[in-house]
Structures are given as structure tokens and as C-alpha cells.
Write a protein that holds these residues in place. Structure first.
Motif, short mmCIF file in Angstrom:
data_model
loop_
_atom_site.label_atom_id
_atom_site.label_comp_id
_atom_site.label_asym_id
_atom_site.label_seq_id
_atom_site.Cartn_x
_atom_site.Cartn_y
_atom_site.Cartn_z
N GLU A 609 40.48 39.04 33.12
CA GLU A 609 41.06 37.76 33.18
C GLU A 609 40.70 36.69 32.29
O GLU A 609 39.43 36.78 32.02
N SER A 610 41.47 36.16 31.16
CA SER A 610 41.21 35.48 30.22
C SER A 610 40.73 34.00 30.79
O SER A 610 41.32 33.57 31.73
N CYS A 611 39.55 33.60 30.32
CA CYS A 611 39.17 32.25 30.43
C CYS A 611 38.81 31.28 29.36
O CYS A 611 37.96 32.09 28.33
N MET A 612 38.93 30.25 29.20
CA MET A 612 38.72 29.50 27.95
C MET A 612 37.26 29.07 27.81
O MET A 612 36.49 28.73 29.02
N THR A 613 36.73 28.97 26.72
CA THR A 613 35.20 28.56 26.55
C THR A 613 35.39 27.08 25.61
O THR A 613 34.51 27.14 24.83
N ARG A 614 36.36 26.23 25.78
CA ARG A 614 36.72 25.42 24.83
C ARG A 614 36.04 23.95 25.24
O ARG A 614 35.96 23.05 24.74
N LEU A 615 34.78 24.09 26.07
CA LEU A 615 33.68 23.26 26.42
C LEU A 615 33.00 23.02 25.20
O LEU A 615 32.05 22.37 25.11
N PHE A 616 32.85 24.18 24.63
CA PHE A 616 31.98 24.31 23.29
C PHE A 616 32.64 24.02 22.01
O PHE A 616 34.05 24.38 22.17
N ARG A 617 32.21 23.82 21.20
CA ARG A 617 32.66 23.53 19.80
C ARG A 617 33.41 24.85 19.15
O ARG A 617 32.51 25.82 19.08
N GLU A 618 34.49 24.80 18.89
CA GLU A 618 35.28 26.00 18.29
C GLU A 618 35.26 27.20 19.28
O GLU A 618 35.45 28.29 18.88
N GLY A 619 35.22 26.83 20.64
CA GLY A 619 35.23 27.85 21.40
C GLY A 619 36.53 28.43 21.77
O GLY A 619 37.74 27.82 21.56
N ARG A 620 36.68 29.69 22.21
CA ARG A 620 38.15 30.44 22.27
C ARG A 620 38.22 30.88 23.82
O ARG A 620 38.38 30.16 24.59
N THR A 621 37.76 32.11 23.96
CA THR A 621 38.22 32.64 25.41
C THR A 621 36.68 33.45 25.74
O THR A 621 35.98 33.97 24.98
N GLU A 622 36.54 33.67 26.97
CA GLU A 622 35.72 34.78 27.53
C GLU A 622 36.53 35.59 28.79
O GLU A 622 37.34 35.19 29.00
N THR A 623 35.86 36.74 29.10
CA THR A 623 36.32 37.54 30.13
C THR A 623 35.87 37.22 31.35
O THR A 623 34.59 37.07 31.49
N VAL A 624 36.55 37.00 32.31
CA VAL A 624 36.29 36.97 33.83
C VAL A 624 36.60 38.57 34.24
O VAL A 624 37.72 38.72 34.34
N ARG A 625 35.56 39.11 34.89
CA ARG A 625 35.82 40.39 35.29
C ARG A 625 36.11 40.31 36.84
O ARG A 625 35.21 40.05 37.53
N SER A 626 37.33 40.16 37.05
CA SER A 626 37.81 39.91 38.43
C SER A 626 37.74 41.01 39.52
O SER A 626 37.92 40.49 40.60
N CYS A 627 37.39 42.24 39.13
CA CYS A 627 37.18 43.12 40.33
C CYS A 627 35.62 43.27 40.56
O CYS A 627 34.81 43.57 39.74
N THR A 628 35.54 42.54 41.74
CA THR A 628 34.09 42.41 41.97
C THR A 628 33.69 43.22 43.36
O THR A 628 34.74 43.72 44.20
N LEU A 629 32.45 43.21 43.69
CA LEU A 629 32.13 44.09 45.05
C LEU A 629 32.82 43.27 46.12
O LEU A 629 33.47 43.81 47.15
N GLU A 630 33.02 42.04 46.04
CA GLU A 630 33.63 41.22 47.19
C GLU A 630 35.04 41.41 47.31
O GLU A 630 35.66 41.40 48.35
N SER A 631 35.63 41.51 46.25
CA SER A 631 37.23 41.70 46.08
C SER A 631 37.54 42.98 46.70
O SER A 631 38.55 43.22 47.44
N THR A 632 36.66 44.16 46.09
CA THR A 632 36.90 45.25 46.85
C THR A 632 36.79 45.51 48.22
O THR A 632 37.58 46.19 48.78
N GLU A 633 35.73 44.84 48.82
CA GLU A 633 35.45 44.78 50.24
C GLU A 633 36.83 44.14 50.99
O GLU A 633 37.06 44.83 51.84
N PHE A 634 37.39 43.35 50.63
CA PHE A 634 38.45 42.69 50.80
C PHE A 634 39.66 43.50 50.88
O PHE A 634 40.48 43.63 51.98
N VAL A 635 39.79 44.30 49.64
CA VAL A 635 41.26 45.12 49.57
C VAL A 635 40.82 46.30 50.55
O VAL A 635 41.79 46.67 51.34
N GLN A 636 39.69 46.89 50.75
CA GLN A 636 39.37 47.86 51.45
C GLN A 636 39.81 47.56 53.17
O GLN A 636 40.25 48.16 53.94
N ALA A 637 39.26 46.20 53.46
CA ALA A 637 39.32 45.82 54.71
C ALA A 637 40.82 45.49 54.94
O ALA A 637 41.41 45.98 56.09
N MET A 638 41.43 45.11 53.98
CA MET A 638 43.10 44.76 54.18
C MET A 638 43.96 46.20 54.58
O MET A 638 44.99 46.25 55.21
#
Length: 787
Positions: A609-638
């Protein structure tokens, strides 16, 4: 040749009566006006540079402080903080004592004012370094953050209205995370994706790297962060974008589409003229620094460095890497219509041409039925194919003569415009129409967009519009800002000819009552002086060059024919319901995407997931790794019938909180992937092999996602009038066996998803994935509705 003839300032001939000189005063006047415009721009830039350099102090405040301190010093009421007497005695001794005293007082005032400005700017810069507030947005605010808010808000009353780049010199630098923190976060991110054996192996590789070459690489990266403005951005631009040798069409460029719920003028040249004019107004504001800087929570500024290359910019192909070339100014645009290229001037007589004048020029292009030159029809396919053949062809066939002149006209244009010969529209009862519309914006026919330009404005035959943007010069929010501004200008000038719908998402279309088009759909205004004629570009395409064009088009066709693009218009609910669940809409959607992907693929995958780093000078993007232990636990529960709905809600809430935490960490420079990327680049420079970095940097992102921002301008309240919002845009799939998903949360009631994949992959299907997304969103809503 009429344009060339009128461009001659004077002619002369020798007659029996002597030398006959014919001076064209109009041309000399145009030359004079051009010089005046150029000097005005220089003076404007100089004035803005001064204002930016003293911010938050105003020029008037500066003068007031200098005069006040000087008067007090002259009266002897201010004790000297520094002894200037030796300096003044040497340099000002030639003046009368009273004059010398006045000058001394003024210089003293300037010294005090300079010190105050430095102190104020340093204080504001220190305040911007504090980023703990972002972790307290939806929680208990600590006393430190409360004090910080008091001080940061105090500067609103001190400073004048900021210019676009007023905060650039005050933004903090992006700091380098520690290797230990990055290793810990990385291992946590891959834990739900690996078996116990694979995780243990990866843990060993990470530990080996951390205790080995990482120390040398980290030391050099920290040195770079001290020296460079941003330790990531230059390498990211070069190695992720400019060194890529594969086609940028689909693989890199992205697109945006119209505000599809509005009824626009169906006259192509009228709609094009209004959009072009709106974008030129935006460019003028950009040049004058009159655009408001984007403020997060209306307090913290985001970096504005990427705006600089929005116009007059072209990506030039190279053998090993491409180059971004930016021109200070351009007085024309390049237009493509039915295989012909035209140079269209946007200024005349020292002023910007009005929409009605632009419409007249575009109509001349449409009425011109001159056939394309040999090879001209598919010429732009060179920009859609592989980069090396294009680089070689550019050097061999476009470096002199007609071809160089014509290519210069395109590459030095403010931007590129395509007048399409196809119509596109949006129909809630026929989703395929929006799919075809979006496909056209993403790649067209493979030869009717100039993919190297910073952006191409695309106007369909029925007046619908979109854009295709090159990615290396900036990220999607910058293009989105321009697009929102252009559409807002157009919305403010729509004609009223349809009833207002009782419900936003009914098929009836809500049309503004403002009148900027005539009743028959043309632009308003009267053309008094004929605008300059469009200039048809002339080419001399050899057989050898034509073969390269055909090869590039073959590559482009294979690529675009493999794109599986589907647009989901989710109208069951939007961010209103998501917020009522006390969850971040972005986290809500990201978790829904995890559930949808698991149902589609039967497994979890590394998610970008693209996330901006423009709080910093000449910042562009950083990655949010959206697949987490918590999200997989929720998916499995569903997918576990034994789990109660309350348990699922609890897991969903926890997963959303973790996602928000990861997003904040990425925004504040504590992400994983940009740090590892830079360490990898350094390892290649030092010829150091790292099994850990090799494996990490080659992991496929089978689910790549991004949210399209909106409300970056204050021209329209898009929260109250979401029907004005663009339907967003998207990008091609990042992995051969994965999905690219871009979404825009368009108000309280709807979310548009742009889903891409490859037809050649038997494991993916964009329409099937859209159904899984819709079902996942429904299932999550059912959880909270019943609760």
C-alpha cells in the motif's frame, strides 16, 4: 508557409529608387511583449524567493521591525548587542555624523531583524520535527502535544499567507531507521506469509545480514542522509523509474478519469478548450507560487518539491537510463488528432489565450483532413515500447532536420493533448463502458498518447476527459491536484440542462447551474482577433525508422492486449458507514481487500500500500505492508463458522488499529522497504552480495494497492458535493500473477475500485476479484450492522 512568412520581422528589396525596407511592427511588438513577460517572471521569482526565505516574517513586518529598532537605536533607547563602531567608523566616516548615525541605526535594525527571522524559522523547523502528534490523532493527547499545538498555531498569526514552497526550507530531513528496527519490522511483516521452517530460515538470513555487511552499508547510508536533502528520493527516481528498460506504458504510467456523474458539454473541442485553459491557469498559479501548500490536518505542511516538474517536462530515453528534462517555460502545447501532430500556441499578444480562442484553434485541427505523413500515424508507439530501441531511434532519426524540429515541439510543450476519435461514458447499468473508458486512459491504442510527457490530457469524441501521467517526475497526488483543479474549473462553468437527481447515485445526473458553456455546448466568449493558426508538424520518417516504430507498436500491442482492467463502482455504502464503525476508512478497505484476496487466491500474499512521506523534505512514498498477523487472523475468523460475530468485530478492530499504526510509522520515516532498498543499492555499489537483500528485493507484490486522494483544492467542497469527484484512476498490475488495485473513497456513499491484472495469467481475473471485494465489503458491513 503562412506562419513562417508572418514571423519575419522585416524584409527589404533593392529597387531603382534605392533600398526599400518593410518593417513588420506587429512582430517587433510580439518580441517586445515576450521580453516583458520574461522579465516579469524573473522579477516575480525573485520576489517569491525573498518571501520564502524570510517566512514566517512578512515583508511589511520586516520593514516595520527594521524601522522600529533603527529609531530606538537612533534615540539611544536600545543598548547595543554588538559593537559596530569600528566597522562604521571605517566605512561611514565619509558621511556627515548625523547621516552616519542614521545609517548605523538602520544597519543595526537589519541585524536585529535578521536574528529574529533566523530564530523564528529555527523554532518553526524544530516544531515540524515533532511528529508524535500523528500517533495521538484518535487517542488521548499528551501535554507535550498540547503545548506543541499551542506553539504551532501561534505561527498562523505571525506569518503571512504561505506560498506553495514557503515551508520547504523548514521541513525536517528524513532520518535513517536503525537496522535492528527494520529487521524486527520486516520479520513481523512476513510472519503470516511463511511456514515455520521458512520463517526460521529468513530469521537466520536477517541476523546474518544485521551482524555482517549491514554495519558498513548503514554507516554509508547515514553519511548520505547528512549530506543529501533526502537519502531515498534520488535513488528511487533513478533506479525504480529512469533505469527501467521495459515499456513505461501500463508498467509505470498511471491514469485518471473524468467526474463521470456530471453532464459535460459533448462538443469535444469546447470541453478540451476549457480543460486546457483551466490547466494553464493552474500552471500560472504554480509559477507564481499562488497554490496553497497542502496542510495535513490544516496544520502541518507537506513537501511541495514534486510540483516543479509538472509542466514543460519530458522523459528522454537513454541506452542505460532515461533523463528527465524540464524547461523553465513553454508557450505552446502539442496536440494529436487522427495521426497528425500540431503545435498550438497558448499565448498571443502578451496574454493567455481564452477558452473560446483555444476552441477556434482546436476546431481548425479537427476540420483539417490532411492525411498523416508516412509513418506519422503510429509514431508515438516509440514512447510505448521498450526504451533502448526508442533511445537509439531518437539519436539516429530525430537529431536533425524536420524530425528534430517536430520532436522539439512535442518535448518542449507545456503538456500533450490527444483529441480522441472514440467516445466513452459511464453507465451504472453497463459497467463495461467505464472499463473501456479506463483502458483508453491507461494505454489507448498504444500509439495515440505521448507517454514520455509529464502528462497527456485525453479528450474523447463526446467530450469526456481523462489523463495519462508519466510516473518518474512525481507521484499520483501531484497529478491528482492538477486534475481536481482542472475539473473544478470546468464544473464551475457547466451549463444546466438536466434535473437534479433525488439521490446521488441514481442514473439521473446532477448538473451545476453555472453557465460557462453556451446553450449549444460551446465555450463562452467572443473571438475579436483571430488567434494564431495551429502549426502541423512535419516529419521525414525513413523505412528504417518505420520498422522501429512497427516493432515498438508490436511490443505495445502485446502489452495492452494482456491488460485485464475492471472498474467496480461500489454504491452500497461509503466512508460514512465505515466511520460509524469507529474505523479508519482506509484501514477498513485494506482489510476488506485482504479478505477478498484470500477468497480469490486461497492464500495470503505480500501486500503493497502506497503511503506518502511528504512530511519530510523531498519525500515521496513508503510502503505499508498491509498483510499483517492481525488482518490474517480476522480473515481466517470470517471463514470460520465457529467464530462469533463479536469475535470477528474484535479482530477487525484490532487489525484496523495495527494497520493505522503501520501507516503512521511509514509516514514518519519508520517504514521498512525504502530503507532496505537503499541498503541494497549500496551493496551493489560496494559489490557486496547479501542473500537476505537479494531475497527481500525480489519478493513479488501480488497485491499492490493505492488510495487516490481528493479535496486538495478549496475550489469546491467535495464532501458536500461528491458528484463532482473524479471517478479516480489506476495503474497496471505490478506482478504477472497479481492484482493492482487503486481506489477512491468518493464521499459518503460510493467507492470506486480500479482493478488490473494480466489476461495471460490463469490465476487472476479482475472481474472475479471485484466480486470478491464487493462480497467482502458486504460481509463486513453485516457484522457491524447487526452489532
Amino acid at each position: 508557409m503562412a506562419e513562417a512568412h508572418s514571423a519575419v520581422a522585416f524584409t527589404f528589396s533593392i529597387t531603382s529608387e534605392g533600398l526599400d525596407v518593410n518593417v513588420n511592427r506587429d512582430v517587433f511588438n510580439l518580441i517586445f511583449q515576450s521580453g516583458v513577460i520574461a522579465w516579469k517572471k524573473r522579477l516575480g521569482r525573485l520576489k517569491n524567493t525573498f518571501r520564502i526565505g524570510i517566512y514566517p516574517v512578512t515583508p511589511l513586518g520586516l520593514v516595520t521591525i527594521i524601522v522600529t529598532v533603527a529609531a530606538l537605536k537612533f534615540a539611544g533607547w536600545v543598548p547595543p548587542l554588538i559593537n559596530f563602531e569600528p566597522f562604521f567608523h571605517f566605512w561611514l566616516g565619509i558621511f556627515h555624523p548625523k547621516v552616519s548615525q542614521v545609517l548605523e541605526s538602520l544597519l543595526y535594525g537589519m541585524f536585529i531583524c535578521t536574528m529574529m527571522t533566523i530564530i523564528l524559522r529555527s523554532t518553526l523547523k524544530l516544531l515540524f520535527y515533532y511528529q508524535q502528534w500523528i500517533y495521538e490523532v484518535r487517542s488521548i493527547i499528551t501535554w507535550k502535544t498540547k503545548m506543541w499545538l499551542v506553539f504551532i498555531n501561534a505561527f498562523k498569526f505571525i506569518g503571512h499567507k504561505p506560498l506553495l514552497t514557503s515551508f520547504q526550507g523548514l521541513l525536517p530531513k528524513l532520518s535513517v531507521p536503525t537496522v535492528e528496527d527494520t529487521m524486527r519490522r520486516y520479520l513481523c511483516s512476513v510472519k503470516p506469509l511463511l511456514s515455520k521452517e521458512d520463517y526460521k530460515r529468513m530469521e537466520g538470513l536477517a541476523l546474518e545480514f544485521q551482524n555482517g555487511i549491514a554495519k558498513k552499508l548503514q554507516f554509508n547510508l547515514v553519511l548520505k542522509s547528512w549530506w543529501a536533502t533526502n537519502y531515498v528520493s534520488d535513488w528511487w527516481e533513478e533506479f525504480v523509474y529512469l533505469r527501467g528498460r521495459s515499456p513505461i506504458m501500463v508498467n509505470s504510467n498511471f491514469y485518471g478519469v473524468d467526474a463521470v456523474l456530471l453532464n459535460h458539454s459533448d462538443i469535444q473541442v469546447a470541453r478540451a478548450a476549457n480543460l486546457i485553459y483551466g490547466m494553464l491557469l493552474y500552471r500560472r498559479k504554480l509559477d507564481r507560487q499562488e497554490l496553497n501548500p497542502i496542510l495535513l490536518n490544516k496544520i502541518i505542511p507537506l513537501c511541495s518539491a514534486q510540483y516543479e516538474r509538472q509542466f514543460n517536462t519530458t522523459r528522454i530515453p537513454g541506452i542505460e537510463k532515461d533523463t528527465l528534462v524540464h524547461y523553465k517555460d513553454s508557450d505552446h502545447i502539442a496536440v494529436y488528432h487522427k495521426g497528425r501532430f500540431f503545435k498550438v500556441y497558448i499565448r498571443y499578444g502578451g496574454r493567455l489565450l481564452q477558452p473560446c480562442e483555444i476552441e477556434v484553434m482546436l476546431q481548425k485541427i479537427v476540420d483539417d483532413h490532411t492525411p498523416p505523413c508516412k509513418g506519422e500515424l503510429q509514431l508515438a508507439a516509440l514512447t510505448a515500447g521498450d526504451r533502448v530501441p526508442w533511445a537509439k531511434a531518437r539519436t539516429e532519426f530525430f537529431s536533425k532536420g524536420k524530425n528534430k524540429i517536430a520532436l522539439d515541439a512535442i518535448e518542449k510543450a507545456a503538456f500533450f493533448v490527444t483529441l480522441d476519435d472514440e467516445s466513452h461514458s459511464y453507465d451504472m447499468n453497463n459497467p463495461s463502458k467505464l472499463n473501456e473508458f479506463s483502458r483508453s486512459m491507461l494505454h489507448g491504442k498504444g500509439y495515440d498518447r505521448w507517454f514520455d510527457k509529464s502528462f497527456t490530457l485525453i479528450v474523447c469524441a463526446n467530450g469526456m476527459v481523462g489523463f495519462n501521467a508519466e510516473h518518474s517526475w512525481a507521484d499520483a497526488p501531484i497529478s491528482g491536484h492538477l486534475w481536481e483543479y482542472g475539473l473544478s474549473e470546468d464544473v464551475l462553468n457547466l451549463r444546466s440542462d438536466a434535473p437534479i437527481s433525488s439521490h446521488l447515485w441514481e442514473y439521473a445526473i446532477h448538473v451545476s447551474t453555472r453557465e460557462g458553456y453556451t446553450e449549444d455546448g460551446h465555450t463562452r466568449g467572443t473571438v475579436t482577433d483571430p488567434p494564431p493558426n495551429p502549426i502541423k508538424l512535419e516529419w521525414d520518417i525513413s523505412e528504417a525508422c518505420h520498422e522501429v516504430i512497427k516493432t515498438s507498436l508490436g511490443v505495445a500491442k502485446a502489452l495492452l492486449n494482456d491488460v485485464d482492467l475492471y472498474i467496480l463502482s461500489h454504491t452500497a455504502y461509503g466512508k460514512g458507514f465505515m466511520k460509524s464503525c469507529k474505523l479508519s476508512p482506509d484501514a477498513y478497505i485494506q482489510i476488506a481487500l485482504q479478505l477478498a484476496y484470500f477468497r480469490d487466491a486461497g492464500k495470503f500474499s505480500l501486500t503493497y500500500e502506497s503511503c506518502m512521506t511528504r512530511l519530510f523534505r523531498e519525500g515521496r512514498t513508503e510502503t505499508v505492508r498491509s498483510c499483517t498477523l492481525e488482518s490474517t487472523e480476522f480473515v481466517q475468523a470470517m471463514n470460520d463458522k465457529n467464530k462469533t460475530k463479536k469475535e470477528c468485530i474484535k479482530l477487525m478492530t484490532k487489525a484496523a488499529q495495527v494497520h493505522q499504526q503501520l501507516y503512521r510509522e511509514a509516514m514518519t520515516g519508520c517504514g521498512i522497504d525504502r530503507h532496505l532498498f537503499c541498503l541494497y543499492i549500496l551493496s551493489k555499489y560496494f559489490h557486496l552480495d547479501s542473500p537476505f537483500l537479494n531475497e527481500v528485493l525480489n519478493e513479488p507484490w501480488r497485491l499492490s494497492t493505492s488510495q487516490t486522494p481528493y479535496q486538495q483544492t478549496d475550489k469546491l467542497d467535495l464532501n458536500k458535493n461528491p458528484e463532482y469527484i473524479s471517478a479516480g484512476g489506476g495503474f497496471g498490475p505490478v506482478a504477472d500473477d497479481g492484482y493492482g488495485v487503486s481506489y477512491i473513497i468518493a464521499g459518503e456513499e460510493v467507492v470506486f475500485f480500479h482493478i488490473s491484472s494480466k489476461k495471460s495469467c490463469p490465476l487472476t481475473n479482475s472481474e472475479r476479484f471485484s466480486k470478491n471485494i464487493a462480497q467482502s465489503l458486504k460481509d463486513i458491513k453485516d457484522l457491524f450492522s447487526e452489532d
